[in-house]
Design a protein around this motif. Sequence first.
Motif, PDB file in Angstrom:
ATOM      1  N   GLY A 149      -6.733 -11.828   5.257  1.00 21.84           N
ATOM      2  CA  GLY A 149      -7.630 -10.692   5.367  1.00 21.84           C
ATOM      3  C   GLY A 149      -6.903  -9.415   5.760  1.00 21.84           C
ATOM      4  N   ARG A 150      -5.933  -9.522   6.651  1.00 19.40           N
ATOM      5  CA  ARG A 150      -5.176  -8.332   7.066  1.00 19.40           C
ATOM      6  C   ARG A 150      -4.405  -7.744   5.887  1.00 19.40           C
ATOM      7  NH1 ARG A 150      -2.398  -9.907  12.885  1.00 19.40           N
ATOM      8  NH2 ARG A 150      -4.225 -10.912  13.811  1.00 19.40           N
ATOM      9  N   ILE A 151      -3.846  -8.616   5.054  1.00 13.96           N
ATOM     10  CA  ILE A 151      -3.087  -8.122   3.902  1.00 13.96           C
ATOM     11  C   ILE A 151      -4.028  -7.415   2.929  1.00 13.96           C
ATOM     12  CG2 ILE A 151      -1.577  -8.774   1.984  1.00 13.96           C
ATOM     13  CD1 ILE A 151      -0.690 -11.185   3.628  1.00 13.96           C
ATOM     14  N   ILE A 152      -5.216  -7.978   2.717  1.00 13.21           N
ATOM     15  CA  ILE A 152      -6.199  -7.346   1.828  1.00 13.21           C
ATOM     16  C   ILE A 152      -6.578  -5.971   2.364  1.00 13.21           C
ATOM     17  CG2 ILE A 152      -8.552  -7.488   0.930  1.00 13.21           C
ATOM     18  CD1 ILE A 152      -8.225 -10.547   0.925  1.00 13.21           C
ATOM     19  N   VAL A 153      -6.897  -5.899   3.646  1.00 15.02           N
ATOM     20  CA  VAL A 153      -7.281  -4.622   4.246  1.00 15.02           C
ATOM     21  C   VAL A 153      -6.143  -3.616   4.139  1.00 15.02           C
ATOM     22  CG1 VAL A 153      -7.881  -3.475   6.413  1.00 15.02           C
ATOM     23  CG2 VAL A 153      -8.972  -5.646   5.805  1.00 15.02           C
ATOM     24  N   ASP A 154      -4.935  -4.052   4.425  1.00 14.96           N
ATOM     25  CA  ASP A 154      -3.782  -3.152   4.349  1.00 14.96           C
ATOM     26  C   ASP A 154      -3.594  -2.624   2.928  1.00 14.96           C
ATOM     27  OD1 ASP A 154      -1.298  -2.063   5.739  1.00 14.96           O
ATOM     28  OD2 ASP A 154      -0.386  -3.134   4.072  1.00 14.96           O
ATOM     29  N   GLU A 155      -3.742  -3.507   1.936  1.00 11.01           N
ATOM     30  CA  GLU A 155      -3.622  -3.091   0.532  1.00 11.01           C
ATOM     31  C   GLU A 155      -4.662  -2.022   0.187  1.00 11.01           C
ATOM     32  OE1 GLU A 155      -2.180  -4.091  -2.652  1.00 11.01           O
ATOM     33  OE2 GLU A 155      -0.452  -4.696  -1.481  1.00 11.01           O
ATOM     34  N   LEU A 156      -5.893  -2.229   0.617  1.00 13.46           N
ATOM     35  CA  LEU A 156      -6.960  -1.294   0.270  1.00 13.46           C
ATOM     36  C   LEU A 156      -6.814   0.025   1.028  1.00 13.46           C
ATOM     37  CD1 LEU A 156     -10.012  -3.708   0.017  1.00 13.46           C
ATOM     38  CD2 LEU A 156      -8.685  -2.686  -1.821  1.00 13.46           C
ATOM     39  N   LEU A 157      -6.290  -0.029   2.242  1.00  9.17           N
ATOM     40  CA  LEU A 157      -6.052   1.212   2.975  1.00  9.17           C
ATOM     41  C   LEU A 157      -4.983   2.059   2.282  1.00  9.17           C
ATOM     42  CD1 LEU A 157      -6.115  -0.056   6.680  1.00  9.17           C
ATOM     43  CD2 LEU A 157      -7.791   1.446   5.593  1.00  9.17           C
ATOM     44  N   ARG A 158      -3.974   1.392   1.739  1.00 10.69           N
ATOM     45  CA  ARG A 158      -2.876   2.102   1.097  1.00 10.69           C
ATOM     46  C   ARG A 158      -3.245   2.629  -0.291  1.00 10.69           C
ATOM     47  NH1 ARG A 158       2.072   1.107   3.598  1.00 10.69           N
ATOM     48  NH2 ARG A 158       2.007  -0.493   5.226  1.00 10.69           N
ATOM     49  N   ARG A 159      -4.114   1.929  -0.981  1.00 10.13           N
ATOM     50  CA  ARG A 159      -4.337   2.233  -2.396  1.00 10.13           C
ATOM     51  C   ARG A 159      -5.730   2.800  -2.708  1.00 10.13           C
ATOM     52  NH1 ARG A 159      -0.099  -0.146  -5.320  1.00 10.13           N
ATOM     53  NH2 ARG A 159       1.202  -1.492  -4.008  1.00 10.13           N
ATOM     54  N   THR A 160      -6.597   2.894  -1.708  1.00 15.09           N
ATOM     55  CA  THR A 160      -7.909   3.499  -1.923  1.00 15.09           C
ATOM     56  C   THR A 160      -8.197   4.465  -0.766  1.00 15.09           C
ATOM     57  OG1 THR A 160      -9.292   1.949  -0.637  1.00 15.09           O
ATOM     58  CG2 THR A 160      -8.642   1.264  -2.866  1.00 15.09           C
ATOM     59  N   THR A 161      -9.308   5.151  -0.858  1.00 10.66           N
ATOM     60  CA  THR A 161      -9.744   6.026   0.228  1.00 10.66           C
ATOM     61  C   THR A 161     -10.939   5.430   0.965  1.00 10.66           C
ATOM     62  OG1 THR A 161     -11.180   7.253  -1.287  1.00 10.66           O
ATOM     63  CG2 THR A 161      -8.937   8.093  -0.970  1.00 10.66           C
ATOM     64  N   ALA A 162     -11.227   4.167   0.720  1.00  6.33           N
ATOM     65  CA  ALA A 162     -12.406   3.524   1.296  1.00  6.33           C
ATOM     66  C   ALA A 162     -12.275   3.357   2.806  1.00  6.33           C
ATOM     67  CB  ALA A 162     -12.635   2.170   0.636  1.00  6.33           C
TER      68      ALA A 162
END
Length: 513
Positions: A149-162
């Motif tokens: 889950g942490r990796i998913i969140v980190d990916e989305l923080l880096r690649r989206t503005t959500a």
Amino acid sequence: MDLEHVCVVHRRWFRNLRVRVQRPDYVEYRLTGLFYGLRQEVLARGGPVDADHYWYEFITAIARMRVEGRLDGEDGNLTQTEVITFHFTTLLAPIFWSLRPLFVRQKRDILVEDTALLEREYALEQEGFQRTESTPQRVVVYGGNGFFGRIIVDELLRRTTARMEIASRTAHSVEYPGYDYRVRFVESDLHNQDSVPRTVAGADLVIVAAGPFQGMPLTVLRACIDERVPYIDVADDRDFVRRAYALVESQAAPQGMLALIGCSVVPGLTSLLTRFAQVRVPRIVQTKICISPGTQHPRGPGSFACLLSTVGKEFSAPADGKQASVIGWTEPERVTFPAPMGNRTVYRVVDIADHFIQPHYFRTQTVEFRIGSELRALNLLLSAVRRTRQVLGISLRWLIPTGRALLHVAALLGSTAGGVMVEVTGYSGNERRRETWCVLAGEGGERIPAVLPAIAADMVLRGEITGNGIVPLPDWITRDRLVAELAARGIRVVVRSEGGEWHAFDDGAGWTK
């Protein structure tokens, strides 16, 4: 009513905000209080009485402070009056009475900071300042504080503005340097029928990365259907995926509600690789899946509990169009992954969702799933555990703490190289063919299970995946797009035909029919 500013404006006194309930008429949070060095868990709650009156209170294990507030006057000349009531247990009352000056000083400090904030906001408004705020998309991630889950969140923080909302039963905080302002923590138990709809409502996307999925209820999926929110999970358990498919298919999915079920290595990535192999092997008879993760970064308790629960346990798998019995962690086989992984020993283990998904989408008659560690000692240890379970017939949950401790020791000897290999056997006309696809990373292989749901989430938020109901696992992303997305993250895709040499996908090898 809003108490979210507390941990921002009053960092000296409060930290680690976790949302429990947030409505216009009532809010409830958990946070960590720092009363002159005394660290304690605090329940904060409150709400408006009317336009000019409000209340809130802070509750700890040893004390409760309630505030009744009133605002008088016009904007720019407001008078704020608060009546504070302290409640202590009888035995502790004399001690806290002696500490009364410290409480008064703390409250005065908080009022000064609140007043300064309100005055600054009013001054900006008088100067004609207008705040232009975009409304970021809101993504709720159940299990976002776990390993994957942490990796998913980190990916989305880096690649989206959500904006990310990490939901879990205890909602302990995780640091994301540089992105903390886009992360909040929500207390929501997916086994609780009441807390889940409250958390899901109004989200742009919900991701379930919690585990293990064995026996997990479908509360989040049901809430997403009711609230018309797109849903992604990383389920690997056959029973969970089958129940999830049945739930979505039994209802008319509302407009905008789509579900990507099992969007991780298995069955998500393996379904995509099988579809890619189908270009050369149109009629698939057998699919053999092999996974060998690196051991340098031990997985979370959910992943280990899932693995241990299947060691020595009997389950059924498709074989020649029927169901054959398999014992978890048996039938060792030596297989060859591309460099730098090389030869690995893998075992028949885990009743995975591919046993349902492969026949569902490809009419596969035989499905084999194997997994093995890069360290021979760990493989032998799990084999010994399997024999113990078979002989004694006992539950092995008591081994989880010890087993995880051993994995942390083994991590000192392991690497981060890991990969998944899908070997497809079947026919093109009357010609028998075999094609093998492999996704691997020489470094950071532990990211592979989390990358696929992150890619899917990004595409959903961009509107690139649309529709209602179940999104077919083999078809939501093109071959070229997936290879490019993986390459951007340092993850390779290689292919070979008929047991020949491995070739990188982009050199055109392996595609002649």
